[in-house]
Design a protein around this motif. Structure first.
Motif, PDB file in Angstrom:
ATOM      1  N   GLY A 121       0.799  -1.222   0.000  1.00 14.21           N
ATOM      2  CA  GLY A 121       0.000   0.000   0.000  1.00 14.21           C
ATOM      3  C   GLY A 121       0.830   1.269   0.000  1.00 14.21           C
ATOM      4  O   GLY A 121       0.294   2.365  -0.003  1.00 14.21           O
ATOM      5  N   ARG A 122       2.152   1.116  -0.020  1.00 17.60           N
ATOM      6  CA  ARG A 122       3.035   2.273  -0.018  1.00 17.60           C
ATOM      7  C   ARG A 122       2.977   2.976  -1.367  1.00 17.60           C
ATOM      8  O   ARG A 122       2.945   2.323  -2.412  1.00 17.60           O
ATOM      9  N   THR A 123       2.949   4.319  -1.360  1.00 19.10           N
ATOM     10  CA  THR A 123       2.913   5.096  -2.593  1.00 19.10           C
ATOM     11  C   THR A 123       4.057   6.096  -2.614  1.00 19.10           C
ATOM     12  O   THR A 123       4.149   6.934  -1.703  1.00 19.10           O
ATOM     13  N   PRO A 124       4.957   6.021  -3.637  1.00 20.38           N
ATOM     14  CA  PRO A 124       5.009   4.981  -4.662  1.00 20.38           C
ATOM     15  C   PRO A 124       5.534   3.673  -4.063  1.00 20.38           C
ATOM     16  O   PRO A 124       6.140   3.685  -2.981  1.00 20.38           O
ATOM     17  N   PRO A 125       5.327   2.539  -4.739  1.00 23.02           N
ATOM     18  CA  PRO A 125       5.814   1.264  -4.203  1.00 23.02           C
ATOM     19  C   PRO A 125       7.332   1.249  -4.119  1.00 23.02           C
ATOM     20  O   PRO A 125       8.021   1.835  -4.958  1.00 23.02           O
ATOM     21  N   ARG A 126       7.846   0.578  -3.092  1.00 27.64           N
ATOM     22  CA  ARG A 126       9.298   0.470  -2.934  1.00 27.64           C
ATOM     23  C   ARG A 126       9.914  -0.360  -4.042  1.00 27.64           C
ATOM     24  O   ARG A 126      10.991  -0.032  -4.537  1.00 27.64           O
ATOM     25  N   TRP A 127       9.235  -1.452  -4.424  1.00 29.23           N
ATOM     26  CA  TRP A 127       9.864  -2.412  -5.329  1.00 29.23           C
ATOM     27  C   TRP A 127       9.270  -2.334  -6.728  1.00 29.23           C
ATOM     28  O   TRP A 127       8.089  -2.602  -6.935  1.00 29.23           O
ATOM     29  N   THR A 128      10.125  -1.909  -7.653  1.00 27.26           N
ATOM     30  CA  THR A 128       9.828  -1.876  -9.074  1.00 27.26           C
ATOM     31  C   THR A 128      10.906  -2.699  -9.771  1.00 27.26           C
ATOM     32  O   THR A 128      11.868  -3.166  -9.145  1.00 27.26           O
ATOM     33  N   LEU A 129      10.756  -2.872 -11.064  1.00 25.89           N
ATOM     34  CA  LEU A 129      11.756  -3.619 -11.825  1.00 25.89           C
ATOM     35  C   LEU A 129      13.134  -2.989 -11.677  1.00 25.89           C
ATOM     36  O   LEU A 129      14.131  -3.685 -11.429  1.00 25.89           O
ATOM     37  N   ASP A 130      13.205  -1.671 -11.789  1.00 34.40           N
ATOM     38  CA  ASP A 130      14.505  -1.003 -11.661  1.00 34.40           C
ATOM     39  C   ASP A 130      15.084  -1.164 -10.261  1.00 34.40           C
ATOM     40  O   ASP A 130      16.305  -1.312 -10.092  1.00 34.40           O
ATOM     41  N   ALA A 131      14.221  -1.149  -9.244  1.00 35.81           N
ATOM     42  CA  ALA A 131      14.706  -1.313  -7.872  1.00 35.81           C
ATOM     43  C   ALA A 131      15.279  -2.705  -7.652  1.00 35.81           C
ATOM     44  O   ALA A 131      16.308  -2.863  -6.986  1.00 35.81           O
ATOM     45  N   THR A 177       6.120  -8.139  -5.343  1.00 39.74           N
ATOM     46  CA  THR A 177       4.766  -8.034  -4.788  1.00 39.74           C
ATOM     47  C   THR A 177       4.678  -6.922  -3.751  1.00 39.74           C
ATOM     48  O   THR A 177       3.601  -6.651  -3.238  1.00 39.74           O
ATOM     49  N   ASN A 178       5.820  -6.301  -3.418  1.00 43.75           N
ATOM     50  CA  ASN A 178       5.895  -5.298  -2.351  1.00 43.75           C
ATOM     51  C   ASN A 178       5.285  -5.859  -1.066  1.00 43.75           C
ATOM     52  O   ASN A 178       4.301  -5.336  -0.528  1.00 43.75           O
ATOM     53  N   PRO A 179       5.891  -6.950  -0.559  1.00 48.38           N
ATOM     54  CA  PRO A 179       5.292  -7.637   0.587  1.00 48.38           C
ATOM     55  C   PRO A 179       5.459  -6.864   1.884  1.00 48.38           C
ATOM     56  O   PRO A 179       6.446  -6.170   2.097  1.00 48.38           O
ATOM     57  N   ARG A 180       4.507  -7.044   2.766  1.00 47.61           N
ATOM     58  CA  ARG A 180       4.649  -6.538   4.125  1.00 47.61           C
ATOM     59  C   ARG A 180       5.486  -7.514   4.950  1.00 47.61           C
ATOM     60  O   ARG A 180       6.198  -7.116   5.861  1.00 47.61           O
ATOM     61  N   LEU A 181       5.370  -8.809   4.642  1.00 44.39           N
ATOM     62  CA  LEU A 181       6.175  -9.851   5.278  1.00 44.39           C
ATOM     63  C   LEU A 181       6.768 -10.718   4.198  1.00 44.39           C
ATOM     64  O   LEU A 181       6.039 -11.256   3.356  1.00 44.39           O
TER      65      LEU A 181
END
Length: 239
Positions: free
Chosen positions: A111-121, A156-160
């Motif tokens: 739910g973080r905006t913007p997401p932490r994990w992208t392809l570039d990240a 998936t930008n997981p919380r866990l």
């Protein structure tokens, strides 16, 4: 975030878990330790809602995500709640390229905006994957496949984040790289539930440890407490 209380589970008519107690809070790194065959992977499968897919079931006890009951929840619902899995054996899609493997799971479960994990990240975390982005999963080394498996879960930008046998079967240099990545994730506040046999590495990384024996939780404590408990290591962790 995640709490197991008296979890029992098994496959068909065979009971494997007889009472697992475990908790992971926001930003914590917790390990699940025990010898082979003691129920670690079954615990992960129960958490992720994967037992029914192989004829198993959660029999009793509780799985709670953010205080809400989750025992028996379908796997896709568990994933939607923000749990990302790096499975034992990596299980990358063999005919998809590295990039296709990563994009296949892309979501924003945090739910973080913007997401932490992208392809570039992910590529910044694992530069080798950028170099191999067009290669199919079947053509990667074991270490590269593990990087893809971790990257795929992060997408998936997981919380866990749950890792089952994080460094098993990897060359020493690759293992060191994976431990460095996990330390960076911890520094960012990523909650992690980790299974691995490298006791020295997990005690450096983790906040707490849960030791299981024959499907039961038999000990919990910090790294300092585990270091001061040779009887626990000798009885439950050494072959």
């Amino acid at each position: 975030m995640l709490r197991l209380e008296g979890l029992t589970a098994g496959y068909g008519g065979s009971q494997v878990l007889f009472g697992i107690d475990l908790a992971v809070g926001p930003g914590e790194v917790v390990t699940l330790l025990g010898r082979n065959g003691m129920g670690k992977t079954t615990t992960v499968r129960a958490i992720m809602g994967l037992l029914p897919s192989v004829g198993g079931r959660v029999w009793g006890g509780g799985i709670a995500l953010d205080g809400q009951a989750a025992a028996g929840m379908a796997a896709h619902r568990v994933a939607q709640r923000g749990l990302g899995l790096v499975p034992e054996g990596r299980q990358v899609f063999p005919t998809l390229t590295v990039e296709e493997n990563l994009l296949a799971t892309a979501a924003n479960r945090s739910g973080r905006t913007p997401p932490r994990w992208t392809l570039d990240a992910v590529y910044a975390f694992f530069p080798r994957l950028r170099e191999r982005r067009a290669n199919p999963g079947a053509k990667l080394s074991g270490g590269e496949q593990q990087m893809v498996a971790i990257g795929r879960a992060l997408m998936t930008n997981p919380r866990l984040l749950i890792l089952d046998e994080a460094t098993e079967g990897l060359a020493p240099l690759i293992r060191a790289e994976i431990w460095d990545v996990l330390a960076k994730l911890k520094a960012e506040g990523q909650a992690i539930l980790l299974i691995d046999k490298n006791l020295a590495a997990v005690t450096r990384l983790a906040d707490r440890h849960v030791v299981i024996e024959k499907g039961r939780t038999v000990w919990t404590g910090t790294s300092a407490e585990l270091a001061a408990a040779p009887e626990v290591r000798d009885s439950y962790l050494h072959l």
